[in-house]
Design an enzyme around this catalytic site. Structure first.
Site, PDB file in Angstrom:
ATOM      1  CG  HIS A  22      -0.437   0.209   2.525  1.00 26.15           C
ATOM      2  ND1 HIS A  22      -0.036  -0.805   3.350  1.00 26.15           N
ATOM      3  CD2 HIS A  22      -0.213   1.344   3.216  1.00 26.15           C
ATOM      4  CE1 HIS A  22       0.405  -0.315   4.488  1.00 26.15           C
ATOM      5  NE2 HIS A  22       0.317   0.992   4.429  1.00 26.15           N
TER       6      HIS A  22
ATOM      7  CG  ASP B 116       0.356  -4.097   2.767  1.00 25.32           C
ATOM      8  OD1 ASP B 116       0.917  -3.814   1.702  1.00 25.32           O
ATOM      9  OD2 ASP B 116      -0.314  -3.276   3.427  1.00 25.32           O
TER      10      ASP B 116
ATOM     11  CB  SER C 286       2.930   1.238   6.149  1.00 28.41           C
ATOM     12  OG  SER C 286       1.755   1.160   6.902  1.00 28.41           O
TER      13      SER C 286
END
Lengths: 446, 112
Positions: free
Chosen positions: A253, A289, A362
């Site tokens: 992402h 992810d 992230s």
């Protein structure tokens, strides 16, 4: 014992109010401008703390917030006493590396029940620094404004300026500090201007020598967190970790597979940004992810991390991410413990930590205390029913789940093993959906 | 915490204090405050304490505008505050059964 005798409240008088100009300018740079509306600071009052959402709304109203960055120098009247303990010494804040352990000693809720709350301790690390503006992940509460923050060897490093911060309605879990050396220098200068030369000399005597000891300069170039990188992909940015001179691991992402080019900025200002391309990103349906970025040039001056092969619940860990400030003042380091290792078929598939993790972190690395790479952070926790975010419960992909495929790719350029990350077992999917794994498959009663 | 933290614990215990500010009571008017925060005893011998400036902000003669960047020098003398400002500092070990009882406030200890 160094513990002084109990004391009731003593009268004091104000000598001066002082703010550190460099703190104010660093504050304006980090929290001003376009970012200003996103940041809220809360704390100080004699009232108990409101829940985060309410406190955020009221954050601008407290008198302590109006004076953020201002400190008061007082003199206790008629109660001065000879020092019976060690003399207070002040650290050169610039000599502390990110990740250095800190101890905050303050009184939650201020003068409310000092017999219960006086000098409560909270431990953390130096998370980030911009001149004399420091951030720590030591948990501080309203009323601890002005509390001393000490290094492990007992030197006063900073005073708490704002115990609680929110960014974009998310509790950040960091406290804002003003470096003690810069503050005392400003106070001594002000006292001199006001004609209080004796007090000015007294404050100056607490300060570390000007210039500091070159040997005490931060050894950041060799710290594990230097492998953290900022990953920019169009208007999106996040964190990543450099595993090899041309190989960066981040989240899907942050750098999706359709992205053509990404810009990777190393954590150290001496290293130049390098362009790269996303050579692999898991599909949206994969619980992992993950994205892999291949760089066009070598990253220089970065110590690449040793990959962990085992995980020990309860061990001290640190997360490194650009969550709080992007590239404005480098990555933030937050500390905690490895709170859970979730396994499927005896293989770790998810790590949880108590480190504070914010939006923008992230893809950032999760390290052990000795610098081994445990995994990469993918998310923290939000309660959709209340909107509350919990930065101290977060999720990382274990490096052991990625390492064989990454190793194959590094050696041969073969992406096939990485593509297996798109096809994990159902149990792994269930874990990452935060659904309980049933002990046994449900049996039909028919 | 282990012995590694002993110097920091000793320094914190030695220097930690709490500061409160309130307005002097005036006939026919309620006293302002109290506002309170934590602080650091820089020198016990000289009685010097550094704390957050916010607790005296309500007593500034010019109001909080005096604290805005660019409003003046980065310091204000004692005369920037009203004469009715009353400051108190408390330090030393206060925790435990022998400690003085404080005023009851809104905080409580709900069972979890």
């Amino acid at each position: 014992s160094v513990r002084p005798a109990p004391r009731g409240p003593a009268r004091a008088r104000l000598l001066l109010l002082v703010c550190c100009p460099t703190f104010r300018s660093s504050f304006a740079r980090l929290f001003g401008g376009e970012a200003a509306e996103q940041w809220r600071f809360a704390g100080g009052s004699t009232e108990p703390p409101a829940p985060p959402q309410e406190a955020e709304a009221e954050a601008d109203e407290g008198p302590l917030l109006a004076a953020l960055g201002w400190f008061a120098l007082l003199r206790v009247e008629g109660r001065a006493e000879a020092s019976k303990g060690p003399r207070l010494s002040v650290a050169a804040a610039a000599s502390l590396p990110k990740g250095a352990p800190l101890l905050a000693c303050g009184s939650p809720f201020g003068a409310f029940c000092p017999d219960i709350f006086l000098n409560s301790l909270s431990r953390g690390v130096l998370s980030n620094a911009a001149g004399p503006l420091l951030l720590t992940d030591a948990r501080c509460l309203p009323g601890t404004e002005g509390a001393g923050v000490f290094s492990a060897d007992g030197e006063l490093v900073a005073l708490v300026a704002a115990p609680l911060c929110w960014r974009a309605r998310e509790w950040v879990g960091l406290s804002l500090l003003c470096a003690a050396d810069a503050l005392l220098r400003a106070a001594a200068h002000a006292l001199g201007r006001l004609g209080s030369q004796a007090d000015a000399r007294l404050l100056a005597a607490l300060l570390p020598p000007d210039g500091g000891d070159p040997a005490a300069a931060p050894t950041e170039h060799s710290a594990a967190w230097v492998a953290a990188v900022l990953v920019e992909c169009g208007s999106v940015w996040g964190s990543g970790v450099a595993l090899a001179p041309r190989l960066v691991l981040t989240c899907r992402h942050v750098a999706p597979r359709e992205a053509k080019r990404v810009l990777v900025r190393p954590a150290t200002p001496k290293s130049s940004p390098v362009w790269g391309k996303v050579v692999f990103a898991t599909q949206d349906t994969s619980p992992y992810d993950v994205a892999v970025v291949k760089l066009e040039e070598n990253l220089k001056g970065i110590p690449f991390p040793v990959l962990a092969s085992h995980f020990h619940e309860g061990e001290d860990v640190q997360v490194v991410g650009f969550g709080a400030f992007g590239q404005t003042c480098g990555p933030s380091v937050t500390s905690g413990i490895l709170s859970a290792v979730v396994e499927v078929n005896d293989a770790p598939v998810m790590l949880q930590t108590t480190c504070a993790v914010h939006g923008g972190s992230s893809g950032g690395p999760l390290f052990t205390g000795s610098g081994e790479l445990l995994g990469i952070v993918t998310s923290n926790t939000r309660d959709n029913s209340t909107g509350a975010t919990y930065p101290h419960l977060n999720f990382s992909i274990p490096i052991t789940a990625l390492e064989p495929a990454l190793d194959q790719y590094r050696r041969t350029g073969d992406l096939q093993p990485l593509q297996e990350l798109d096809r994990p077992g159902e149990q792994v999917r269930v874990v990452w959906r935060l659904q309980r794994v049933p002990a046994e498959p449900p049996r039909s009663k028919l | 915490m282990g012995r590694r933290w002993d110097p920091a614990l000793a320094a914190g215990e030695q220097a930690g204090c709490v500061v409160s500010a309130r307005g002097a009571e005036r006939p026919g008017a309620e006293a302002e405050g109290p506002w309170s925060c934590s602080g650091v005893l820089l020198s016990r011998r000289a009685g010097l304490v550094l704390c957050h400036g916010g607790i005296v902000a309500p007593f500034l003669r010019m109001g909080a505008a005096a604290l805005q960047p660019g409003a003046g020098p980065p310091f204000l003398g004692a005369d920037s505050c009203r004469d009715d400002l009353r400051l108190h500092v408390q330090w030393g070990p206060g925790r435990g059964p022998g400690a003085q009882a404080g005023p009851r406030g809104a905080l409580c200890t709900p069972p979890c």
